[in-house]
Design a protein around this motif. Sequence first.
Motif, PDB file in Angstrom:
ATOM      1  N   ARG A 116      57.818  48.546  51.853  1.00  0.00           N
ATOM      2  CA  ARG A 116      57.890  48.049  50.477  1.00  0.00           C
ATOM      3  C   ARG A 116      57.608  46.546  50.432  1.00  0.00           C
ATOM      4  NH1 ARG A 116      60.564  51.170  46.471  1.00  0.00           N
ATOM      5  NH2 ARG A 116      61.255  53.206  47.201  1.00  0.00           N
ATOM      6  N   MET A 117      58.142  45.803  51.384  1.00  0.00           N
ATOM      7  CA  MET A 117      57.851  44.373  51.464  1.00  0.00           C
ATOM      8  C   MET A 117      56.362  44.137  51.686  1.00  0.00           C
ATOM      9  SD  MET A 117      61.100  43.195  53.844  1.00  0.00           S
ATOM     10  CE  MET A 117      60.425  41.548  54.119  1.00  0.00           C
ATOM     11  N   GLU A 118      55.795  44.910  52.587  1.00  0.00           N
ATOM     12  CA  GLU A 118      54.379  44.765  52.915  1.00  0.00           C
ATOM     13  C   GLU A 118      53.502  45.019  51.683  1.00  0.00           C
ATOM     14  OE1 GLU A 118      51.196  47.356  55.481  1.00  0.00           O
ATOM     15  OE2 GLU A 118      53.183  47.029  56.359  1.00  0.00           O
ATOM     16  N   THR A 119      53.850  46.039  50.906  1.00  0.00           N
ATOM     17  CA  THR A 119      53.068  46.369  49.714  1.00  0.00           C
ATOM     18  C   THR A 119      53.103  45.231  48.697  1.00  0.00           C
ATOM     19  OG1 THR A 119      53.450  48.739  49.979  1.00  0.00           O
ATOM     20  CG2 THR A 119      52.846  47.980  47.779  1.00  0.00           C
ATOM     21  N   ILE A 120      54.295  44.690  48.445  1.00  0.00           N
ATOM     22  CA  ILE A 120      54.424  43.593  47.489  1.00  0.00           C
ATOM     23  C   ILE A 120      53.701  42.348  47.990  1.00  0.00           C
ATOM     24  CG2 ILE A 120      56.081  41.994  46.439  1.00  0.00           C
ATOM     25  CD1 ILE A 120      58.051  44.353  46.338  1.00  0.00           C
ATOM     26  N   LEU A 121      53.874  42.032  49.253  1.00  0.00           N
ATOM     27  CA  LEU A 121      53.240  40.837  49.810  1.00  0.00           C
ATOM     28  C   LEU A 121      51.720  40.969  49.830  1.00  0.00           C
ATOM     29  CD1 LEU A 121      55.755  40.163  52.689  1.00  0.00           C
ATOM     30  CD2 LEU A 121      55.284  38.616  50.779  1.00  0.00           C
ATOM     31  N   ARG A 122      51.229  42.171  50.116  1.00  0.00           N
ATOM     32  CA  ARG A 122      49.777  42.368  50.117  1.00  0.00           C
ATOM     33  C   ARG A 122      49.199  42.041  48.747  1.00  0.00           C
ATOM     34  NH1 ARG A 122      49.597  47.144  52.175  1.00  0.00           N
ATOM     35  NH2 ARG A 122      49.569  48.324  50.215  1.00  0.00           N
ATOM     36  N   ARG A 123      49.910  42.456  47.710  1.00  0.00           N
ATOM     37  CA  ARG A 123      49.434  42.198  46.362  1.00  0.00           C
ATOM     38  C   ARG A 123      49.539  40.715  46.012  1.00  0.00           C
ATOM     39  NH1 ARG A 123      52.935  45.187  43.528  1.00  0.00           N
ATOM     40  NH2 ARG A 123      54.189  43.478  42.753  1.00  0.00           N
ATOM     41  N   THR A 124      50.702  40.100  46.264  1.00  0.00           N
ATOM     42  CA  THR A 124      50.891  38.704  45.862  1.00  0.00           C
ATOM     43  C   THR A 124      50.019  37.760  46.690  1.00  0.00           C
ATOM     44  OG1 THR A 124      52.818  38.523  47.334  1.00  0.00           O
ATOM     45  CG2 THR A 124      53.227  39.099  45.051  1.00  0.00           C
ATOM     46  N   LEU A 125      49.886  38.019  47.990  1.00  0.00           N
ATOM     47  CA  LEU A 125      49.053  37.152  48.820  1.00  0.00           C
ATOM     48  C   LEU A 125      47.582  37.335  48.490  1.00  0.00           C
ATOM     49  CD1 LEU A 125      50.921  37.472  52.235  1.00  0.00           C
ATOM     50  CD2 LEU A 125      51.063  35.642  50.550  1.00  0.00           C
ATOM     51  N   TYR A 126      47.198  38.560  48.118  1.00  0.00           N
ATOM     52  CA  TYR A 126      45.824  38.799  47.663  1.00  0.00           C
ATOM     53  C   TYR A 126      45.537  37.961  46.416  1.00  0.00           C
ATOM     54  CZ  TYR A 126      42.009  41.138  45.165  1.00  0.00           C
ATOM     55  OH  TYR A 126      40.860  41.390  44.465  1.00  0.00           O
ATOM     56  N   MET A 127      46.496  37.905  45.492  1.00  0.00           N
ATOM     57  CA  MET A 127      46.295  37.151  44.265  1.00  0.00           C
ATOM     58  C   MET A 127      46.220  35.649  44.559  1.00  0.00           C
ATOM     59  SD  MET A 127      48.501  39.207  41.392  1.00  0.00           S
ATOM     60  CE  MET A 127      50.038  39.309  42.298  1.00  0.00           C
ATOM     61  N   GLU A 128      47.020  35.178  45.523  1.00  0.00           N
ATOM     62  CA  GLU A 128      46.949  33.771  45.896  1.00  0.00           C
ATOM     63  C   GLU A 128      45.569  33.432  46.460  1.00  0.00           C
ATOM     64  OE1 GLU A 128      50.015  32.546  48.500  1.00  0.00           O
ATOM     65  OE2 GLU A 128      51.645  32.999  47.093  1.00  0.00           O
ATOM     66  N   ARG A 129      45.048  34.307  47.330  1.00  0.00           N
ATOM     67  CA  ARG A 129      43.717  34.065  47.893  1.00  0.00           C
ATOM     68  C   ARG A 129      42.652  34.086  46.802  1.00  0.00           C
ATOM     69  NH1 ARG A 129      45.780  37.409  52.091  1.00  0.00           N
ATOM     70  NH2 ARG A 129      44.801  39.243  51.157  1.00  0.00           N
ATOM     71  N   LYS A 130      42.825  34.998  45.841  1.00  0.00           N
ATOM     72  CA  LYS A 130      41.874  35.104  44.740  1.00  0.00           C
ATOM     73  C   LYS A 130      41.872  33.824  43.913  1.00  0.00           C
ATOM     74  CE  LYS A 130      40.692  38.159  40.885  1.00  0.00           C
ATOM     75  NZ  LYS A 130      41.054  39.401  40.160  1.00  0.00           N
ATOM     76  N   LEU A 131      43.066  33.299  43.633  1.00  0.00           N
ATOM     77  CA  LEU A 131      43.163  32.058  42.882  1.00  0.00           C
ATOM     78  C   LEU A 131      42.539  30.894  43.641  1.00  0.00           C
ATOM     79  CD1 LEU A 131      46.750  32.291  41.372  1.00  0.00           C
ATOM     80  CD2 LEU A 131      44.620  32.135  40.089  1.00  0.00           C
ATOM     81  N   GLN A 132      42.788  30.839  44.955  1.00  0.00           N
ATOM     82  CA  GLN A 132      42.222  29.764  45.758  1.00  0.00           C
ATOM     83  C   GLN A 132      40.696  29.831  45.776  1.00  0.00           C
ATOM     84  OE1 GLN A 132      44.231  30.389  49.469  1.00  0.00           O
ATOM     85  NE2 GLN A 132      46.148  29.461  48.779  1.00  0.00           N
ATOM     86  N   ALA A 133      40.149  31.059  45.868  1.00  0.00           N
ATOM     87  CA  ALA A 133      38.698  31.222  45.851  1.00  0.00           C
ATOM     88  C   ALA A 133      38.131  30.805  44.503  1.00  0.00           C
ATOM     89  CB  ALA A 133      38.331  32.672  46.159  1.00  0.00           C
ATOM     90  N   GLN A 134      38.834  31.164  43.433  1.00  0.00           N
ATOM     91  CA  GLN A 134      38.390  30.784  42.098  1.00  0.00           C
ATOM     92  C   GLN A 134      38.418  29.275  41.940  1.00  0.00           C
ATOM     93  OE1 GLN A 134      40.835  32.305  38.958  1.00  0.00           O
ATOM     94  NE2 GLN A 134      39.290  31.959  37.395  1.00  0.00           N
ATOM     95  N   LYS A 135      39.499  28.661  42.425  1.00  0.00           N
ATOM     96  CA  LYS A 135      39.614  27.210  42.349  1.00  0.00           C
ATOM     97  C   LYS A 135      38.470  26.539  43.108  1.00  0.00           C
ATOM     98  CE  LYS A 135      42.360  23.458  44.229  1.00  0.00           C
ATOM     99  NZ  LYS A 135      43.457  23.133  45.169  1.00  0.00           N
ATOM    100  N   SER A 136      38.157  27.060  44.304  1.00  0.00           N
ATOM    101  CA  SER A 136      37.068  26.495  45.098  1.00  0.00           C
ATOM    102  C   SER A 136      35.742  26.606  44.360  1.00  0.00           C
ATOM    103  CB  SER A 136      36.986  27.216  46.448  1.00  0.00           C
ATOM    104  OG  SER A 136      35.899  26.750  47.205  1.00  0.00           O
TER     105      SER A 136
END
Length: 280
Positions: A116-136
């Motif tokens: 359950r932790m892995e599932t939540i973290l996969r989603r939230t960390l994916y969104m962080e990477r997406k935001l960073q890519a968008q910012k770049s």
Amino acid sequence: MEAGTVTVLFLEDEPTIREVLAEYMKMSGYLVTETARGDEAIALLQENSYHIAVLDVMVPGVDGFEVLQHIRDHCPETATIMLTALDDEKTQIKAFNLYADDYVIKPVSPIILLKRMETILRRTLYMERKLQAQKSGEENADMEQKQDGDTQRRSGNAHGEPGALATAAGERTVTVEGGTSADQAGCLTGLHLEEEAYSVYYGNERLPLTLSEYLLFQTLYHHPERVYTREQLILQIFNEEYIGSDRIIDAHVKNLRKKLPVNCIKTVIGVGYQFDADRL
């Protein structure tokens, strides 16, 4: 992000449960901070940032719900799992109304909790990477815009003209169909995004949005001319691995509307949602 860089705050007052579950987390590579008291958990949150918090409810000091409320108010980027023996519907609804990401009833298999932790973290960390890519990408676009402006100014000066099409260094505008700009309208009314901080501000006040709520608002805000279906918003906010009802978007919209100073999220019946800059 590797598991070894993911930080976990684990609030549990039962020593045996805390020891066993924390050991499983550590064996999986997580950096775990343990505490048995709710007030100590809040103190730790004030001094450190965590990717995820696993919270028992009935603990000394202040209870797990007060810790959850503190996270929602001050650390919205921290994901949360409530881990408790309380299995009644009322308590679970209270947790989700306070924006808990998951609710796990004891006793629980350590492996299931980790999943359950892995599932939540996969989603939230994916969104962080997406935001960073968008910012770049936006930074690159701003640099290209600045270079184009410099070229136009040089060209205008070479012909004795002021270079009217040039923009000031660092200026950024967003134009949409119909000649309106959600960014400009937002700034006029005090509602604006700080994308580097993944935050929305009204005046000088930071709105206590979760990461999912921020991404929902960001998506709609930048494209006020577009109506998004729930499925499209799920793909924007989560990813193709998301499994569940698309009605989760309705819940996020409901919570987002409660936190916005003006209800600028319009429901388009039979389709989905749209940002309504006219309501600002």
